[in-house]
Write an enzyme that holds these catalytic residues in place. Sequence first.
Site, PDB file in Angstrom:
ATOM      1  N   ASP A  41       0.808  -1.221   0.000  1.00 44.25           N
ATOM      2  CA  ASP A  41       0.000   0.000   0.000  1.00 44.25           C
ATOM      3  C   ASP A  41       0.839   1.268   0.000  1.00 44.25           C
ATOM      4  O   ASP A  41       0.305   2.377   0.045  1.00 44.25           O
ATOM      5  CB  ASP A  41      -0.952  -0.002   1.201  1.00 44.25           C
ATOM      6  N   GLY A  42       2.187   1.126  -0.050  1.00 44.53           N
ATOM      7  CA  GLY A  42       3.061   2.278  -0.086  1.00 44.53           C
ATOM      8  C   GLY A  42       3.741   2.587   1.237  1.00 44.53           C
ATOM      9  O   GLY A  42       4.676   3.399   1.289  1.00 44.53           O
ATOM     10  N   GLN A 100       6.568  28.291   4.647  1.00 46.79           N
ATOM     11  CA  GLN A 100       5.433  28.455   5.558  1.00 46.79           C
ATOM     12  C   GLN A 100       5.967  28.810   6.958  1.00 46.79           C
ATOM     13  O   GLN A 100       5.794  28.063   7.915  1.00 46.79           O
ATOM     14  CB  GLN A 100       4.602  27.175   5.605  1.00 46.79           C
ATOM     15  N   HIS A 133      14.891  29.364   4.120  1.00 45.34           N
ATOM     16  CA  HIS A 133      14.142  30.415   3.422  1.00 45.34           C
ATOM     17  C   HIS A 133      13.967  31.636   4.324  1.00 45.34           C
ATOM     18  O   HIS A 133      13.913  32.772   3.829  1.00 45.34           O
ATOM     19  CB  HIS A 133      12.785  29.873   2.982  1.00 45.34           C
ATOM     20  N   ASP A 172      13.834  39.925  -5.278  1.00 45.91           N
ATOM     21  CA  ASP A 172      12.686  40.480  -4.551  1.00 45.91           C
ATOM     22  C   ASP A 172      13.192  41.243  -3.324  1.00 45.91           C
ATOM     23  O   ASP A 172      14.367  41.174  -2.963  1.00 45.91           O
ATOM     24  CB  ASP A 172      11.686  39.381  -4.146  1.00 45.91           C
ATOM     25  N   LYS A 195       8.639  43.034  -6.992  1.00 42.90           N
ATOM     26  CA  LYS A 195       7.638  42.270  -7.737  1.00 42.90           C
ATOM     27  C   LYS A 195       6.336  42.194  -6.945  1.00 42.90           C
ATOM     28  O   LYS A 195       6.322  42.266  -5.717  1.00 42.90           O
ATOM     29  CB  LYS A 195       8.143  40.856  -8.031  1.00 42.90           C
ATOM     30  N   GLY A 228      10.065  31.373 -12.759  1.00 42.80           N
ATOM     31  CA  GLY A 228       9.435  32.552 -13.342  1.00 42.80           C
ATOM     32  C   GLY A 228      10.070  33.861 -12.897  1.00 42.80           C
ATOM     33  O   GLY A 228      10.302  34.756 -13.714  1.00 42.80           O
TER      34      GLY A 228
END
Length: 313
Positions: A41-42, A100, A133, A172, A195, A228
Amino acid sequence: MSHLEPEAKIFACSQSVYLAEQIAKNYGVPLGKVTFSKFSDGEFQPSFEESIRGLRVFIVCSTFPSADNLMELLLMIDAAKRASARHITPVIPYFGYARQDRKDKPRVPIGAKLIAKLLETAGATRIMTMDLHADQIQGFFEKPVDHLFASTIFLPYVKSLQLDNLTIASPDMGGSKRAYAYSKFLESDVVICYKQRKAANVIDTMELIGEVKGRNVILVDDMIDTGGTLAKAADLMMEKGALSVRAICTHAILSGEAYEKIENSKLLELIVTDSIPLKKKSNKIKVVSCAPLFAEVMHMVQHNNSISGKFLM
């Protein structure tokens, strides 16, 4: 432990085996043996195939999607704890869910905080990672965090290019601190892109703050996802008269049509680390390994030596 046994053991999750092998090679020990049993089932179960009792265990695992990578790491930490490892250090070159780091709108999670608590609950006694981040994620942990900077491996490469009229750029406003840190060591000018987004990974408008005419520009960022932002920034700077545009991005997520965007952009070169394995090759992408950096710092940690000399930013 006899004098013939290694002072520390290094293991890897299944998607980070190549990087872990390079780290172990630079450290001077063989990569430890671990197997994964998989159910139909993984579901999967890791198993250390050698004794780790009383040892320091380094577990190398970048937690990029899918979530199986994170789950592998958590299970391996738990297994090491139950196998009586004395110190358990997850080595996470790319710390997933770091975007997050706060509530930027109502009714959303703080995913980075959740991951920190999961790692500690599983049994991690120390965390080692690179180019988070957001720096403040270190505060989500109650355990020591060794936050390394890829600038220690990128800066020698940039200097080897011997570029005249060099300008460092941030794609940014949030990356301006990183750009200024690079410019300080390279004694260069700085420009910043402003941006606005329509939605996640979708840019609405971009403007340039600063002058790039007649300059060789290097964009610096902690990660590249869809590509992008960097593609648009490179095109904008060439329109403004830049001689060339390169980009330095620590973590090459490169999802969706990122490879195509990079190939079709005005970027001369994209320089990344091997914190995340590339899905395909590209003539524009240059990989600089972070394995020697991690191996050296892991050796310092094992021998309780200061690692402050590795913090260039």
